[in-house]
Design a protein around this motif. Structure first.
Motif, PDB file in Angstrom:
ATOM      1  N   LYS A 317       0.824  -1.208   0.000  1.00  0.00           N
ATOM      2  CA  LYS A 317       0.000   0.000   0.000  1.00  0.00           C
ATOM      3  C   LYS A 317       0.857   1.255   0.000  1.00  0.00           C
ATOM      4  O   LYS A 317       0.539   2.243  -0.685  1.00  0.00           O
ATOM      5  N   ALA A 318       1.948   1.231   0.765  1.00  0.00           N
ATOM      6  CA  ALA A 318       2.843   2.387   0.804  1.00  0.00           C
ATOM      7  C   ALA A 318       3.447   2.655  -0.566  1.00  0.00           C
ATOM      8  O   ALA A 318       3.607   3.817  -0.988  1.00  0.00           O
ATOM      9  N   MET A 319       3.793   1.607  -1.278  1.00  0.00           N
ATOM     10  CA  MET A 319       4.371   1.763  -2.616  1.00  0.00           C
ATOM     11  C   MET A 319       3.352   2.352  -3.583  1.00  0.00           C
ATOM     12  O   MET A 319       3.653   3.248  -4.369  1.00  0.00           O
ATOM     13  N   GLU A 329      11.834  -5.044  -4.358  1.00  0.00           N
ATOM     14  CA  GLU A 329      12.852  -4.208  -3.720  1.00  0.00           C
ATOM     15  C   GLU A 329      12.221  -3.015  -3.019  1.00  0.00           C
ATOM     16  O   GLU A 329      12.574  -2.690  -1.878  1.00  0.00           O
ATOM     17  N   ASN A 330      11.269  -2.342  -3.681  1.00  0.00           N
ATOM     18  CA  ASN A 330      10.617  -1.190  -3.063  1.00  0.00           C
ATOM     19  C   ASN A 330       9.698  -1.598  -1.914  1.00  0.00           C
ATOM     20  O   ASN A 330       9.585  -0.883  -0.909  1.00  0.00           O
ATOM     21  N   VAL A 331       9.055  -2.757  -2.051  1.00  0.00           N
ATOM     22  CA  VAL A 331       8.226  -3.255  -0.952  1.00  0.00           C
ATOM     23  C   VAL A 331       9.096  -3.584   0.253  1.00  0.00           C
ATOM     24  O   VAL A 331       8.735  -3.306   1.397  1.00  0.00           O
ATOM     25  N   ARG A 332      10.270  -4.163   0.031  1.00  0.00           N
ATOM     26  CA  ARG A 332      11.213  -4.440   1.116  1.00  0.00           C
ATOM     27  C   ARG A 332      11.542  -3.170   1.881  1.00  0.00           C
ATOM     28  O   ARG A 332      11.520  -3.127   3.119  1.00  0.00           O
ATOM     29  N   ASP A 333      11.849  -2.105   1.161  1.00  0.00           N
ATOM     30  CA  ASP A 333      12.198  -0.833   1.798  1.00  0.00           C
ATOM     31  C   ASP A 333      11.019  -0.285   2.606  1.00  0.00           C
ATOM     32  O   ASP A 333      11.207   0.247   3.707  1.00  0.00           O
ATOM     33  N   ALA A 334       9.810  -0.431   2.067  1.00  0.00           N
ATOM     34  CA  ALA A 334       8.624   0.065   2.769  1.00  0.00           C
ATOM     35  C   ALA A 334       8.360  -0.726   4.039  1.00  0.00           C
ATOM     36  O   ALA A 334       7.989  -0.158   5.073  1.00  0.00           O
ATOM     37  N   ILE A 335       8.549  -2.040   3.990  1.00  0.00           N
ATOM     38  CA  ILE A 335       8.359  -2.870   5.184  1.00  0.00           C
ATOM     39  C   ILE A 335       9.371  -2.486   6.263  1.00  0.00           C
ATOM     40  O   ILE A 335       9.032  -2.358   7.451  1.00  0.00           O
ATOM     41  N   ALA A 336      10.614  -2.275   5.860  1.00  0.00           N
ATOM     42  CA  ALA A 336      11.683  -1.985   6.822  1.00  0.00           C
ATOM     43  C   ALA A 336      11.502  -0.643   7.508  1.00  0.00           C
ATOM     44  O   ALA A 336      11.915  -0.476   8.659  1.00  0.00           O
ATOM     45  N   THR A 337      10.902   0.308   6.820  1.00  0.00           N
ATOM     46  CA  THR A 337      10.830   1.682   7.355  1.00  0.00           C
ATOM     47  C   THR A 337       9.420   2.113   7.732  1.00  0.00           C
ATOM     48  O   THR A 337       9.213   3.273   8.099  1.00  0.00           O
ATOM     49  N   ALA A 338       8.453   1.211   7.657  1.00  0.00           N
ATOM     50  CA  ALA A 338       7.058   1.575   7.916  1.00  0.00           C
ATOM     51  C   ALA A 338       6.849   2.016   9.361  1.00  0.00           C
ATOM     52  O   ALA A 338       7.570   1.591  10.270  1.00  0.00           O
ATOM     53  N   PRO A 339       5.841   2.879   9.590  1.00  0.00           N
ATOM     54  CA  PRO A 339       5.470   3.213  10.976  1.00  0.00           C
ATOM     55  C   PRO A 339       5.054   1.958  11.727  1.00  0.00           C
ATOM     56  O   PRO A 339       4.770   0.919  11.126  1.00  0.00           O
TER      57      PRO A 339
END
Length: 373
Positions: A317-319, A329-339
């Motif tokens: 959803k963030a992506m 790759e972008n989903v990985r980054d979103a999972i790692a930095t999500a609130p």
């Protein structure tokens, strides 16, 4: 820090608001799932599958993800590293697949990790607790707490709750069992306790009479049992049949209701812990939905799988909201930095090592049921 509402309640309320077929735009969003759906730990994998299926159904009943259908690809790894690697290759070759949930054991999860990492697909294991699991790759995450952080809790069970000084530790013969036994032994000895036995139990073992005799001769104050439900239930039955009434403590895998079913009255008094308790009012909407769909209560492993897929979908959803390409790759980054995400098993907020901190609740088996200690 923003805390999101538990996805269980949100997804359920949205799902109830919609009826009839939903027309979806564009291609489905694909997430892979693998776990042992057959074999000696199949009940854990089935719990995983049920919750992920429930989440998928709820999301799609509510209109999908930004109008796109969520499609989960389910696979059975039979708790086999070889099978897990084969499944990972299949996922890596599946167009549009942007995240993977699995597996149950660290051994199977690690077998898949190199392939998924090379394909730049994030992998969330609901239950891999080996300390080294997230260290393997920036693409590996977990939902539970690692074993070395749980060891002090194990020491608390046997030394404080059950008042033991001399402890026996029969353990399941795999990576999880060995790490759990060793870290628990160290935590007990650090606090002045004595570990009189550390001995492996092979998968699919049925005859525990030699081990029971050894434990009987050592006469420990408490037995700590990091063993899965199938072998643990047979061991406990044979222990009690031999007249050994030593109190038993255990880690969270024995919070699986299959242990109650198999061990019967001999499970009475076993003390353990869980990150999820079905009687908690905060998880009522999820428990009601699960029970309505599967005609049984969820357990900790059901809830860990639900939280795992919810965290993955939050990354998706963030992506979509950011306008960035929807890639693994972008989903990985979103999972790692999500609130922080407030789920069924506690708050998921990954630190720099992709670890989480969650609290556990002590429970005890009384009259064939898990109750708060």
């Amino acid at each position: 820090m923003t805390i999101r509402r538990a996805a269980a309640g949100v997804a359920l309320s949205l799902g109830l608001a919609l009826t009839g077929a939903t027309a979806y735009a564009a291609d489905p969003i694909k997430i892979g799932f693998f776990a042992p759906l057959t074999g000696n730990v199949a009940n854990f994998g089935e719990r995983f599958r049920e919750s992920v299926q429930l989440y998928e159904d709820q999301v799609n009943a509510a209109g999908g993800i930004d109008g796109r259908k969520l499609e989960v690809v389910f696979e059975d790894d039979r708790n086999s590293p070889k099978e897990a690697a084969s499944i990972a290759q299949k996922f890596a070759n599946t167009p549009g697949l942007v995240a993977v949930i699995g597996s149950f054991s660290t051994t199977a999860s690690l077998a898949a990790a190199p392939i998924l990492t090379e394909a730049k697909i994030p992998q969330i294991s609901p239950s891999s607790s080996h300390p080294d699991w997230p260290k393997f790759s920036p693409y590996t995450f977990r939902q539970n707490v690692r074993q070395d952080q749980l060891a002090p809790l194990h020491a608390e069970i046997v030394l404080d709750k059950l008042k033991g000084k001399r402890i026996a530790i029969p353990y399941f013969q795999d990576d999880w069992g060995l790490v759990t036994a060793n870290t628990t032994k160290a935590a007990i000895e650090k606090r002045g306790g004595e570990v009189v036995l550390v001995e492996p139990i092979a998968p699919n073992s049925r005859d525990f009479r030699p081990l029971v005799s050894k434990i009987k001769s050592l006469n420990p104050d408490v037995i700590f049992l990091p063993v899965h439900y199938q072998e643990a239930s047979a061991f406990v039955q044979q222990l009690r049949q031999a007249g050994v009434t030593t109190p038993i403590g255990a880690p969270d895998p024995l919070s699986n209701p299959k242990f109650l079913e198999l061990a019967g009255k001999d499970a009475e008094g076993v003390l353990l812990y869980t990150m999820f308790f079905a009687d908690n009012p905060k998880v009522k909407s999820y428990v009601d939905a699960y029970k309505a769909k599967y005609n049984r209560l969820p357990d900790q492993y059901s809830a860990l799988a639900y939280d795992s897929v919810a965290v993955a979908v939050n990354g998706v959803k963030a992506m979509l909201k950011s306008g960035k390409p929807l890639t693994g790759e972008n989903v990985r980054d979103a999972i790692a930095t999500a609130p922080a995400y407030e789920g069924l098993t506690g708050v998921t907020k990954y630190d720099e090592n992709r670890e989480v901190e969650k609290k556990s609740t002590f429970i005890v088996i009384k009259s064939g049921a898990y109750v708060l200690y």
